[in-house]
Scaffold this motif. Sequence first.
Motif, PDB file in Angstrom:
ATOM      1  N   THR A 158      -5.193  -0.148  -4.307  1.00  0.00           N
ATOM      2  CA  THR A 158      -4.759   1.098  -3.671  1.00  0.00           C
ATOM      3  C   THR A 158      -4.807   2.328  -4.576  1.00  0.00           C
ATOM      4  O   THR A 158      -5.400   3.346  -4.192  1.00  0.00           O
ATOM      5  CB  THR A 158      -3.368   0.915  -3.048  1.00  0.00           C
ATOM      6  OG1 THR A 158      -3.472   0.015  -1.945  1.00  0.00           O
ATOM      7  CG2 THR A 158      -2.801   2.228  -2.573  1.00  0.00           C
TER       8      THR A 158
ATOM      9  N   TYR B  99       2.680   1.854  -3.585  1.00  0.00           N
ATOM     10  CA  TYR B  99       1.868   2.305  -4.710  1.00  0.00           C
ATOM     11  C   TYR B  99       1.147   3.623  -4.427  1.00  0.00           C
ATOM     12  O   TYR B  99       0.695   4.293  -5.348  1.00  0.00           O
ATOM     13  CB  TYR B  99       0.925   1.193  -5.161  1.00  0.00           C
ATOM     14  CG  TYR B  99       1.705   0.178  -5.952  1.00  0.00           C
ATOM     15  CD1 TYR B  99       1.998   0.399  -7.284  1.00  0.00           C
ATOM     16  CD2 TYR B  99       2.231  -0.952  -5.347  1.00  0.00           C
ATOM     17  CE1 TYR B  99       2.765  -0.487  -8.013  1.00  0.00           C
ATOM     18  CE2 TYR B  99       2.994  -1.853  -6.069  1.00  0.00           C
ATOM     19  CZ  TYR B  99       3.260  -1.619  -7.400  1.00  0.00           C
ATOM     20  OH  TYR B  99       4.037  -2.501  -8.113  1.00  0.00           O
ATOM     21  N   LEU B 100       1.086   4.021  -3.171  1.00  0.00           N
ATOM     22  CA  LEU B 100       0.675   5.389  -2.880  1.00  0.00           C
ATOM     23  C   LEU B 100       1.801   6.365  -3.193  1.00  0.00           C
ATOM     24  O   LEU B 100       1.567   7.459  -3.723  1.00  0.00           O
ATOM     25  CB  LEU B 100       0.279   5.525  -1.406  1.00  0.00           C
ATOM     26  CG  LEU B 100      -1.045   4.882  -0.983  1.00  0.00           C
ATOM     27  CD1 LEU B 100      -1.254   5.056   0.512  1.00  0.00           C
ATOM     28  CD2 LEU B 100      -2.218   5.464  -1.757  1.00  0.00           C
TER      29      LEU B 100
ATOM     30  N   ALA C 137      -7.486   5.116  -3.695  1.00  0.00           N
ATOM     31  CA  ALA C 137      -6.909   6.386  -3.261  1.00  0.00           C
ATOM     32  C   ALA C 137      -7.329   7.533  -4.180  1.00  0.00           C
ATOM     33  O   ALA C 137      -7.581   8.651  -3.712  1.00  0.00           O
ATOM     34  CB  ALA C 137      -5.391   6.274  -3.210  1.00  0.00           C
TER      35      ALA C 137
ATOM     36  N   TYR D  13      -6.401   5.444   5.052  1.00  0.00           N
ATOM     37  CA  TYR D  13      -6.443   4.157   4.374  1.00  0.00           C
ATOM     38  C   TYR D  13      -5.119   3.417   4.568  1.00  0.00           C
ATOM     39  O   TYR D  13      -5.100   2.212   4.887  1.00  0.00           O
ATOM     40  CB  TYR D  13      -6.736   4.384   2.893  1.00  0.00           C
ATOM     41  CG  TYR D  13      -6.727   3.153   2.024  1.00  0.00           C
ATOM     42  CD1 TYR D  13      -7.809   2.280   2.010  1.00  0.00           C
ATOM     43  CD2 TYR D  13      -5.640   2.869   1.201  1.00  0.00           C
ATOM     44  CE1 TYR D  13      -7.809   1.160   1.202  1.00  0.00           C
ATOM     45  CE2 TYR D  13      -5.635   1.746   0.397  1.00  0.00           C
ATOM     46  CZ  TYR D  13      -6.723   0.891   0.395  1.00  0.00           C
ATOM     47  OH  TYR D  13      -6.716  -0.216  -0.404  1.00  0.00           O
ATOM     48  N   LEU D  14      -4.000   4.117   4.407  1.00  0.00           N
ATOM     49  CA  LEU D  14      -2.688   3.508   4.626  1.00  0.00           C
ATOM     50  C   LEU D  14      -2.532   3.054   6.073  1.00  0.00           C
ATOM     51  O   LEU D  14      -2.026   1.955   6.338  1.00  0.00           O
ATOM     52  CB  LEU D  14      -1.587   4.498   4.263  1.00  0.00           C
ATOM     53  CG  LEU D  14      -0.154   4.052   4.568  1.00  0.00           C
ATOM     54  CD1 LEU D  14       0.214   2.803   3.777  1.00  0.00           C
ATOM     55  CD2 LEU D  14       0.837   5.181   4.265  1.00  0.00           C
TER      56      LEU D  14
ATOM     57  N   LEU E  23      -4.234  -0.229   6.582  1.00  0.00           N
ATOM     58  CA  LEU E  23      -3.431  -1.343   6.079  1.00  0.00           C
ATOM     59  C   LEU E  23      -2.325  -1.692   7.078  1.00  0.00           C
ATOM     60  O   LEU E  23      -2.016  -2.869   7.304  1.00  0.00           O
ATOM     61  CB  LEU E  23      -2.816  -0.994   4.723  1.00  0.00           C
ATOM     62  CG  LEU E  23      -3.776  -0.736   3.563  1.00  0.00           C
ATOM     63  CD1 LEU E  23      -2.986  -0.406   2.298  1.00  0.00           C
ATOM     64  CD2 LEU E  23      -4.691  -1.923   3.308  1.00  0.00           C
TER      65      LEU E  23
ATOM     66  N   GLY F 152       0.815  -1.210   0.000  1.00  0.00           N
ATOM     67  CA  GLY F 152       0.000   0.000   0.000  1.00  0.00           C
ATOM     68  C   GLY F 152       0.845   1.254   0.000  1.00  0.00           C
ATOM     69  O   GLY F 152       0.587   2.204  -0.751  1.00  0.00           O
TER      70      GLY F 152
ATOM     71  N   TRP G 167      -0.190   6.447  -7.213  1.00  0.00           N
ATOM     72  CA  TRP G 167      -1.256   7.383  -6.848  1.00  0.00           C
ATOM     73  C   TRP G 167      -0.745   8.812  -6.715  1.00  0.00           C
ATOM     74  O   TRP G 167      -1.359   9.754  -7.225  1.00  0.00           O
ATOM     75  CB  TRP G 167      -1.931   6.979  -5.535  1.00  0.00           C
ATOM     76  CG  TRP G 167      -2.842   8.077  -5.073  1.00  0.00           C
ATOM     77  CD1 TRP G 167      -4.064   8.407  -5.578  1.00  0.00           C
ATOM     78  CD2 TRP G 167      -2.560   9.052  -4.050  1.00  0.00           C
ATOM     79  NE1 TRP G 167      -4.574   9.510  -4.939  1.00  0.00           N
ATOM     80  CE2 TRP G 167      -3.674   9.932  -3.996  1.00  0.00           C
ATOM     81  CE3 TRP G 167      -1.497   9.252  -3.181  1.00  0.00           C
ATOM     82  CZ2 TRP G 167      -3.730  10.994  -3.100  1.00  0.00           C
ATOM     83  CZ3 TRP G 167      -1.546  10.300  -2.287  1.00  0.00           C
ATOM     84  CH2 TRP G 167      -2.658  11.157  -2.258  1.00  0.00           C
TER      85      TRP G 167
ATOM     86  N   GLY H 204      -3.162  -4.909  -1.341  1.00  0.00           N
ATOM     87  CA  GLY H 204      -2.388  -3.730  -0.980  1.00  0.00           C
ATOM     88  C   GLY H 204      -1.963  -2.858  -2.137  1.00  0.00           C
ATOM     89  O   GLY H 204      -1.620  -1.695  -1.927  1.00  0.00           O
TER      90      GLY H 204
END
Length: 466
Positions: free
Chosen positions: A407, A266-267, A411, A426-427, A430, A263, A271, A403
């Motif tokens: 994500t 990739y955030l 997001a 959200y993170l 996780l 997570g 994202w 994850g």
Amino acid sequence: MAIPTDRSSLTNRTRIIFASLVGTTIEFFDFYIYATAAVSVFPLLFFPRGDAGAALLASMATFGVAFVARPIGSILFGHFGDRLGRKATLIGSLLLMGIATFLIGLLPTYQQIGLFAPVLLTILRFCQGLGLGGEWSGAALLAAENAEPGKRARAAMWPQLGAPIGFILANGFFLLLTLGFQYDSTSATHQDDFLVWGWRIPFLLSIVMVALGLYVRVKLHETPIFAKAVERGEKLRLPLLHVMRNNGYELLIGTFIMLATYGLFYLMTTWILSYAIGSTELGFLGIGYRDFLVLQLISVLFFAAFIPLSGQLADRYGRRNFLRTVTAAIMLFGLTFGHFLAAENLGTGAQANTGLLLLFLSLGMTLMGLSFGPMSAILPELFPTNTRYTGSGISYNLSSILGAALTPFVATWLAREYGPGSVGLYLAGLGVLTFIALTLCKESTHTDLDAMTSDIVTTGIESSSP
């Protein structure tokens, strides 16, 4: 199957480290050039014109298809990795990933063939996922199963370094292309040379890197631990059924151990790129693609720098205690998103506070390096040799669905509806799940991988396995 002698073991281990690092670098390079294009190129070229936000979400959905394919790839390649060996299986996964990436560079666009364009793009993205699904666990086992006693996390971190190196190569390549083509994402048109053909260059040239990876891997020896398991008659006819019946708990724990790491990454990559360069009319920051990419590349250096440190700390203090500390820090980091990324604090467009944004990215990537580094040690340590490729691969890639695949999509929606602070929550959520999994996991630092066997393993198991 030959086992390296003591005299050749050091040379073989060095070759294994290099091969695992080169292989994962290539695989992640292929994976990341798609991720970058999914934000900056594909919404414009492979989806119907209209709502820019809808096109971005559709592009993110095709990005997520690979994560659905990855567990399938881990099952497919895990089967052969536990039956035929690590070396041969890794060659197959590299070929699949490389060919799919090369073909993406040849695809016609939506303006040329209509809806067939996103369909073909999705199919090739699925093939990328299959290849990467078999790559990671094999590369991790090559390093871990050749490690010296007490230094397994330090040895196994080498394939993990392929992730930041592949990211730097992929995004650095895109940065050079945008500079060379003088491409500005904030005022792009379909007639820009970069969108007409320039974006295809990294996809097509990836085939050269694949050829290098194949050359290195063909020269590998099999891991001594797998070779000994074969000599003892411990190969299984159907490793998947065996691991499902006997290691279900380990599969579940391994899946959630990786959750916060996926997570976070990739955030911090996919994202945040869409949020940073997205239009201010959609509630995003409106920063130029090239300007943001420079910041992101600087922050990824922190990711790479902290992976070797994480291997040493995980060997010294143990996997569970070290990773729980890092996961707690990730949860706290999630609570800062609203402060760092709110438009009223950060600013938008040319007035954006790039120093504050760089600090945010660097903190996230530092935590990513500390979290990601030991994963190639702790996940293989959960499973016996004859199902280790399958078990570790399934855990790693099932976690990618929960994850990573969801994500960027979730997001993007959360940021549009509730602001960036909700993405941080959200993170943190996780992180809570990962912290629980680590608490339930047994410490595995001193586990002898060669001595690990399933309770039902006996001589001649292949003839009697399910």
